[in-house]
Design a protein around this motif. Structure first.
Motif, PDB file in Angstrom:
ATOM      1  N   TYR A 227      35.776  -3.304  -4.622  1.00  0.00           N
ATOM      2  CA  TYR A 227      36.466  -2.734  -5.782  1.00  0.00           C
ATOM      3  C   TYR A 227      36.024  -3.398  -7.089  1.00  0.00           C
ATOM      4  N   VAL A 228      35.636  -4.681  -7.013  1.00  0.00           N
ATOM      5  CA  VAL A 228      35.220  -5.398  -8.218  1.00  0.00           C
ATOM      6  C   VAL A 228      33.740  -5.161  -8.530  1.00  0.00           C
ATOM      7  N   HIS A 229      32.881  -5.157  -7.506  1.00  0.00           N
ATOM      8  CA  HIS A 229      31.437  -5.142  -7.728  1.00  0.00           C
ATOM      9  C   HIS A 229      30.769  -3.809  -7.396  1.00  0.00           C
ATOM     10  N   LEU A 230      31.536  -2.811  -6.997  1.00  0.00           N
ATOM     11  CA  LEU A 230      30.920  -1.556  -6.570  1.00  0.00           C
ATOM     12  C   LEU A 230      30.154  -0.877  -7.710  1.00  0.00           C
ATOM     13  N   MET A 231      30.752  -0.796  -8.894  1.00  0.00           N
ATOM     14  CA  MET A 231      30.099  -0.115 -10.009  1.00  0.00           C
ATOM     15  C   MET A 231      28.824  -0.837 -10.441  1.00  0.00           C
ATOM     16  N   LYS A 232      28.811  -2.152 -10.376  1.00  0.00           N
ATOM     17  CA  LYS A 232      27.594  -2.908 -10.699  1.00  0.00           C
ATOM     18  C   LYS A 232      26.497  -2.601  -9.692  1.00  0.00           C
ATOM     19  N   HIS A 233      26.882  -2.504  -8.419  1.00  0.00           N
ATOM     20  CA  HIS A 233      25.913  -2.147  -7.375  1.00  0.00           C
ATOM     21  C   HIS A 233      25.384  -0.731  -7.597  1.00  0.00           C
ATOM     22  N   VAL A 234      26.258   0.195  -7.979  1.00  0.00           N
ATOM     23  CA  VAL A 234      25.828   1.575  -8.240  1.00  0.00           C
ATOM     24  C   VAL A 234      24.872   1.623  -9.425  1.00  0.00           C
ATOM     25  N   ASN A 235      25.154   0.883 -10.467  1.00  0.00           N
ATOM     26  CA  ASN A 235      24.273   0.864 -11.646  1.00  0.00           C
ATOM     27  C   ASN A 235      22.898   0.304 -11.316  1.00  0.00           C
ATOM     28  N   GLU A 236      22.831  -0.631 -10.375  1.00  0.00           N
ATOM     29  CA  GLU A 236      21.548  -1.207  -9.995  1.00  0.00           C
ATOM     30  C   GLU A 236      20.782  -0.324  -9.019  1.00  0.00           C
ATOM     31  N   THR A 237      21.501   0.324  -8.106  1.00  0.00           N
ATOM     32  CA  THR A 237      20.849   1.073  -7.028  1.00  0.00           C
ATOM     33  C   THR A 237      20.577   2.524  -7.406  1.00  0.00           C
ATOM     34  N   PHE A 238      21.512   3.144  -8.090  1.00  0.00           N
ATOM     35  CA  PHE A 238      21.401   4.571  -8.443  1.00  0.00           C
ATOM     36  C   PHE A 238      21.366   4.703  -9.968  1.00  0.00           C
ATOM     37  N   GLN A 239      20.273   4.248 -10.544  1.00  0.00           N
ATOM     38  CA  GLN A 239      20.164   4.230 -12.003  1.00  0.00           C
ATOM     39  C   GLN A 239      20.045   5.628 -12.605  1.00  0.00           C
ATOM     40  N   GLU A 240      19.514   6.575 -11.841  1.00  0.00           N
ATOM     41  CA  GLU A 240      19.284   7.913 -12.379  1.00  0.00           C
ATOM     42  C   GLU A 240      20.532   8.792 -12.326  1.00  0.00           C
ATOM     43  N   GLU A 241      21.529   8.379 -11.562  1.00  0.00           N
ATOM     44  CA  GLU A 241      22.749   9.180 -11.457  1.00  0.00           C
ATOM     45  C   GLU A 241      23.535   9.116 -12.761  1.00  0.00           C
ATOM     46  N   LYS A 242      24.098  10.259 -13.157  1.00  0.00           N
ATOM     47  CA  LYS A 242      24.832  10.337 -14.421  1.00  0.00           C
ATOM     48  C   LYS A 242      26.323  10.083 -14.230  1.00  0.00           C
ATOM     49  N   ASN A 243      26.952  10.777 -13.303  1.00  0.00           N
ATOM     50  CA  ASN A 243      28.405  10.672 -13.100  1.00  0.00           C
ATOM     51  C   ASN A 243      28.718   9.575 -12.070  1.00  0.00           C
ATOM     52  N   LYS A 244      28.472   8.335 -12.451  1.00  0.00           N
ATOM     53  CA  LYS A 244      28.680   7.233 -11.516  1.00  0.00           C
ATOM     54  C   LYS A 244      30.150   6.914 -11.314  1.00  0.00           C
ATOM     55  N   GLU A 245      30.983   7.298 -12.287  1.00  0.00           N
ATOM     56  CA  GLU A 245      32.417   7.009 -12.180  1.00  0.00           C
ATOM     57  C   GLU A 245      33.084   7.758 -11.041  1.00  0.00           C
ATOM     58  N   VAL A 246      32.396   8.775 -10.514  1.00  0.00           N
ATOM     59  CA  VAL A 246      32.986   9.557  -9.420  1.00  0.00           C
ATOM     60  C   VAL A 246      33.211   8.691  -8.188  1.00  0.00           C
ATOM     61  N   VAL A 247      32.498   7.576  -8.099  1.00  0.00           N
ATOM     62  CA  VAL A 247      32.672   6.661  -6.960  1.00  0.00           C
ATOM     63  C   VAL A 247      34.084   6.075  -6.961  1.00  0.00           C
ATOM     64  N   LEU A 248      34.495   5.535  -8.093  1.00  0.00           N
ATOM     65  CA  LEU A 248      35.846   4.971  -8.191  1.00  0.00           C
ATOM     66  C   LEU A 248      36.908   6.062  -8.126  1.00  0.00           C
ATOM     67  N   MET A 249      36.620   7.227  -8.685  1.00  0.00           N
ATOM     68  CA  MET A 249      37.568   8.337  -8.615  1.00  0.00           C
ATOM     69  C   MET A 249      37.779   8.778  -7.172  1.00  0.00           C
ATOM     70  N   SER A 250      36.721   8.733  -6.365  1.00  0.00           N
ATOM     71  CA  SER A 250      36.831   9.103  -4.948  1.00  0.00           C
ATOM     72  C   SER A 250      37.775   8.156  -4.222  1.00  0.00           C
ATOM     73  N   ILE A 251      37.639   6.858  -4.505  1.00  0.00           N
ATOM     74  CA  ILE A 251      38.532   5.884  -3.886  1.00  0.00           C
ATOM     75  C   ILE A 251      39.969   6.129  -4.319  1.00  0.00           C
ATOM     76  N   GLY A 252      40.178   6.397  -5.610  1.00  0.00           N
ATOM     77  CA  GLY A 252      41.531   6.616  -6.123  1.00  0.00           C
ATOM     78  C   GLY A 252      42.192   7.861  -5.546  1.00  0.00           C
ATOM     79  N   ILE A 253      41.424   8.937  -5.403  1.00  0.00           N
ATOM     80  CA  ILE A 253      41.989  10.194  -4.883  1.00  0.00           C
ATOM     81  C   ILE A 253      42.407  10.041  -3.432  1.00  0.00           C
ATOM     82  N   THR A 254      41.482   9.566  -2.594  1.00  0.00           N
ATOM     83  CA  THR A 254      41.821   9.446  -1.170  1.00  0.00           C
ATOM     84  C   THR A 254      42.824   8.326  -0.909  1.00  0.00           C
ATOM     85  N   SER A 255      42.877   7.327  -1.787  1.00  0.00           N
ATOM     86  CA  SER A 255      43.904   6.287  -1.636  1.00  0.00           C
ATOM     87  C   SER A 255      45.292   6.893  -1.801  1.00  0.00           C
TER      88      SER A 255
END
Length: 431
Positions: A227-255
């Motif tokens: 939860y703390v480092h996921l977005m940093k990992h996404v920014n490093e691994t998937f640099q070309e993706e635009k809507n990266k915030e959808v990762v945290l939104m996915s966790i919030g919705i299913t939570s």
């Protein structure tokens, strides 16, 4: 002339580096303020539980929300970041802690059969805010600035003060009188009930609770790392993706879905067996943490986050029902308080260790692999709780059964002796 231009470019470059370093320093300071705030919220919970026992849920929650309001409002008037350690990191966080912990306790006073569902509904609200609040804050900060945004957020704290007044205490004495047919049994129960201690460490003598209070923090050493480092990992691994915030939104919705779903399922599981749902949640969260570095496609990472969020909701929604099942309503406030206080340790230690691993190794892969281990170990520890609890219950039943048998034999001997004495007196009078 050329040397003069080079010298000017060098000065501008050094100034640019100084600006970058100062911004990084401010970011680190702000990160420490937020970390201090989160740690204080959970670290204060054992103290909050004492105030909840003494003052009740209503007064504790109202006072806490008022303190949080003062801390947040004062944070909006500071001119530098250092005072935020006091106003936001300590005062606001302590107020939030005093407002948060009674909300977990009060539900068990009103609901019994559907406590899991009710906790799911209440905690689903925080999941909804997890999705919407970042978007709302981004709009506010872009248009109004940080400090005016803090003043707007004070409105939520004021609403929390009003909500605290709804924690109306119930008259348990009247309830007991209605449920008990004998006034003598009520009197004897009151007489034998021990006085409450300020810090009731005796609850750790309940072996099942002690194991639970160890297993949960043990699992959480790796729980918060994604939860703390996921977005940093996404920014490093998937640099070309635009809507990266959808990762945290996915966790919030299913939570939110998980809190409602597993809260309802928990109502069908008797007593301490609800712990098996937490075991299941830790197993999947640990497994999903290990799968994050293996996701080379962004869609696969979203699928992992959806599963992780679902079982995150499972863990959160059934915490209070398990506490009620382990120690009962009388001691549940301090049971939850001690647990949340112990949870502050892995919450503070786990994510920084993962960050150090990333700095040493150059990626988050090893950090995520290792973050999956503590939830698996903690879940394995929790598996023993139902067995320990049932064993203790059998011992109590044997003890009470033996006492009942002794009382019955004692009554029989008394009746026999009294009847023989009466028979002897009657025979003497006849003679």
């Amino acid at each position: 002339m050329a040397e003069h231009k080079q010298h000017g470019a060098h000065i501008e470059g050094s100034k640019g580096l100084e600006i970058i370093h100062s911004k990084l320093f401010l970011l680190r300071l702000s990160a420490w303020v937020s970390s201090l705030s989160m740690g204080m919220i959970f670290l204060c919970c054992p103290v909050v539980s004492v105030f909840t026992d003494i003052l009740g849920c209503q007064k504790t929650a109202v006072v806490g929300a008022a303190v949080g309001f003062i801390g947040l409002m004062s944070s909006s008037f500071v001119s530098s970041i250092e005072p935020l350690y006091l106003t936001y990191g300590i005062i606001f966080a302590c107020g939030c802690s005093f407002a948060y912990q009674p909300s977990l306790v009060i539900l068990g006073h009103y609901f019994k059969k559907r406590l899991g569902l009710v906790n799911g509904i209440v905690t689903a609200g925080s999941s909804l805010f997890t999705i919407l609040l970042p978007l709302f804050l981004r709009v506010l900060i872009d248009n109004m600035g940080l400090f005016n945004t803090l003043r707007v957020l004070c409105i939520f704290m004021f609403v929390l003060i009003l909500a605290g007044f709804t924690y109306r205490p119930l008259d348990f004495i009247a309830k007991d009188k209605e449920s008990e047919s004998s006034r003598f049994s009520l009197f004897s129960r009151k007489k034998l009930s021990p006085p409450k201690k300020i810090f009731n460490f005796a609850i750790f003598k309940v072996t099942a609770y002690a194991v639970w209070a160890v297993g949960i923090p043990l699992a959480l050493f790796g729980y918060f790392v994604p939860y703390v480092h996921l977005m940093k990992h996404v920014n490093e691994t998937f640099q070309e993706e635009k809507n990266k915030e959808v990762v945290l939104m996915s966790i919030g919705i299913t939570s939110g879905v998980g809190r409602l779903l597993f809260g309802r399922i928990a109502d069908y599981m008797p007593g301490v067996k609800k712990v098996y749902l937490q075991v299941l949640s830790f197993f999947f969260i640990g497994l999903m943490s290990m799968m994050i570095p293996l996701c080379r496609v962004f869609g696969a990472l979203i699928a992992v986050c959806l599963i992780m969020g679902l079982f995150d909701g499972c863990f959160i929604s059934i915490m209070a029902p398990i506490a009620f099942a382990l120690v009962g309503a009388q001691d549940v406030s301090q049971a939850i308080g001690f647990l949340l206080g112990l949870m502050s340790i892995p919450m503070t230690v786990g994510p920084p260790v993962a960050g150090l691993l990333r700095d040493k190794l150059g990626s988050y892969n090893v950090a995520f692999y290792l973050a999956g281990v503590p939830p698996l170990i903690g879940g394995a520890v929790l598996c023993f709780i139902p067995w320990i609890h049932s064993k203790k219950q059998r011992e109590i039943q044997k003890t009470t059964g033996g006492e009942k048998m002794e009382n019955m034999l004692g009554n029989q001997n008394f009746l026999l002796s009294s009847s023989s004495g009466i028979f002897k007196k009657e025979s003497d009078s006849v003679i």
